[in-house]
Design a protein around this motif. Structure first.
Motif, short mmCIF file in Angstrom:
data_model
loop_
_atom_site.label_atom_id
_atom_site.label_comp_id
_atom_site.label_asym_id
_atom_site.label_seq_id
_atom_site.Cartn_x
_atom_site.Cartn_y
_atom_site.Cartn_z
N GLN A 55 0.82 -1.21 0.00
CA GLN A 55 0.00 0.00 0.00
C GLN A 55 0.86 1.27 0.00
O GLN A 55 0.54 2.24 -0.68
CB GLN A 55 -0.94 0.00 1.20
CG GLN A 55 -2.01 -1.05 1.14
CD GLN A 55 -2.95 -0.94 2.30
OE1 GLN A 55 -3.47 0.13 2.60
NE2 GLN A 55 -3.20 -2.06 2.99
N THR A 56 1.94 1.25 0.76
CA THR A 56 2.84 2.42 0.80
C THR A 56 3.45 2.67 -0.57
O THR A 56 3.49 3.81 -1.05
CB THR A 56 3.95 2.22 1.85
OG1 THR A 56 3.35 2.03 3.13
CG2 THR A 56 4.91 3.40 1.89
N ARG A 57 3.92 1.61 -1.21
CA ARG A 57 4.52 1.75 -2.54
C ARG A 57 3.51 2.35 -3.52
O ARG A 57 3.82 3.25 -4.29
CB ARG A 57 5.05 0.41 -3.05
CG ARG A 57 5.80 0.54 -4.37
CD ARG A 57 6.47 -0.75 -4.80
NE ARG A 57 7.33 -1.34 -3.79
CZ ARG A 57 8.55 -0.90 -3.46
NH1 ARG A 57 9.05 0.15 -4.08
NH2 ARG A 57 9.27 -1.52 -2.55
N GLN A 58 2.26 1.86 -3.50
CA GLN A 58 1.26 2.38 -4.43
C GLN A 58 0.94 3.84 -4.13
O GLN A 58 0.80 4.65 -5.05
CB GLN A 58 -0.02 1.55 -4.40
CG GLN A 58 -1.03 1.99 -5.44
CD GLN A 58 -0.49 1.86 -6.86
OE1 GLN A 58 -0.08 0.77 -7.27
NE2 GLN A 58 -0.49 2.94 -7.62
N SER A 59 0.82 4.19 -2.86
CA SER A 59 0.56 5.59 -2.52
C SER A 59 1.69 6.49 -3.00
O SER A 59 1.44 7.58 -3.54
CB SER A 59 0.36 5.75 -1.00
OG SER A 59 -0.85 5.15 -0.61
N LEU A 60 2.93 6.05 -2.84
CA LEU A 60 4.06 6.85 -3.32
C LEU A 60 4.13 6.89 -4.85
O LEU A 60 4.50 7.92 -5.42
CB LEU A 60 5.37 6.33 -2.72
CG LEU A 60 5.56 6.70 -1.25
CD1 LEU A 60 6.64 5.86 -0.61
CD2 LEU A 60 5.87 8.19 -1.10
N GLU A 61 3.75 5.81 -5.50
CA GLU A 61 3.67 5.84 -6.96
C GLU A 61 2.61 6.85 -7.41
O GLU A 61 2.77 7.53 -8.42
CB GLU A 61 3.36 4.45 -7.52
CG GLU A 61 4.55 3.52 -7.52
CD GLU A 61 5.69 3.99 -8.42
OE1 GLU A 61 5.42 4.45 -9.55
OE2 GLU A 61 6.85 3.90 -7.99
N ALA A 98 12.00 5.37 2.09
CA ALA A 98 13.42 5.66 1.86
C ALA A 98 13.85 5.34 0.43
O ALA A 98 14.79 5.95 -0.09
CB ALA A 98 14.28 4.87 2.85
N GLU A 99 13.17 4.41 -0.24
CA GLU A 99 13.47 4.11 -1.64
C GLU A 99 13.12 5.30 -2.55
O GLU A 99 13.77 5.51 -3.56
CB GLU A 99 12.70 2.88 -2.11
CG GLU A 99 13.10 1.59 -1.43
CD GLU A 99 12.21 0.43 -1.84
OE1 GLU A 99 11.55 0.50 -2.91
OE2 GLU A 99 12.17 -0.56 -1.09
N TYR A 100 12.09 6.03 -2.19
CA TYR A 100 11.63 7.16 -3.01
C TYR A 100 12.36 8.46 -2.66
O TYR A 100 12.38 9.38 -3.47
CB TYR A 100 10.12 7.33 -2.84
CG TYR A 100 9.34 6.25 -3.55
CD1 TYR A 100 8.81 6.46 -4.81
CD2 TYR A 100 9.17 5.00 -2.97
CE1 TYR A 100 8.12 5.46 -5.48
CE2 TYR A 100 8.49 3.99 -3.63
CZ TYR A 100 7.96 4.23 -4.88
OH TYR A 100 7.28 3.23 -5.54
#
Length: 130
Positions: A55-61, A98-100
């Motif tokens: 969910q975090t990855r999708q929100s950041l995308e 941290a990846e973004y």
């Protein structure tokens, strides 16, 4: 100074279909404001289900897509706010976050909230330079 709104693929369609009175992203005065974006796939408009990492990855995308729609980018983000339903997600969210933002991360606020009208656990908003 001019205010301009932008569309973010099917994410904007999903917002409009639910008659939510907001724009996913707006610019003005040299800044870009990204509304709190949940883990809805911006290309399909479908809610992305999964653990807090997914969910975090999708929100950041979604934040990334919104910024790009407005002519900005993740490296121009000045401030983010993360809204999560559980403070225990803090470390997992940080792992993806941290990846973004691998260096010179923006200012950030982390807030816990009770719930949303959809079944998701995170929403992220941002303010960036245009």
């Amino acid at each position: 100074m001019t205010k301009k709104t932008y569309r973010v693929g099917k994410l904007s369609d999903a917002i409009e279909a639910r008659k939510i009175p907001l724009s996913a992203v707006v610019s003005g005065g040299g800044l870009v404001f990204v509304s709190g974006l949940p883990p809805v796939n911006w290309e399909t408009g479908e809610l992305v289900r999964g653990d807090i990492l997914v969910q975090t990855r999708q929100s950041l995308e979604n934040v990334k897509a919104a910024l790009e729609a407005a002519g900005s980018s993740m490296d121009k983000v000045l401030k983010t706010t993360i809204f999560a339903v559980n403070s225990a997600y803090f470390n997992d969210i940080n792992q993806i976050y941290a990846e973004y933002f691998p260096s010179e991360p923006p200012a950030r606020t982390f807030c816990t909230v009770a719930s949303w009208p959809w079944e998701f656990d995170i929403e992220i908003e941002a303010v960036a330079l245009a």
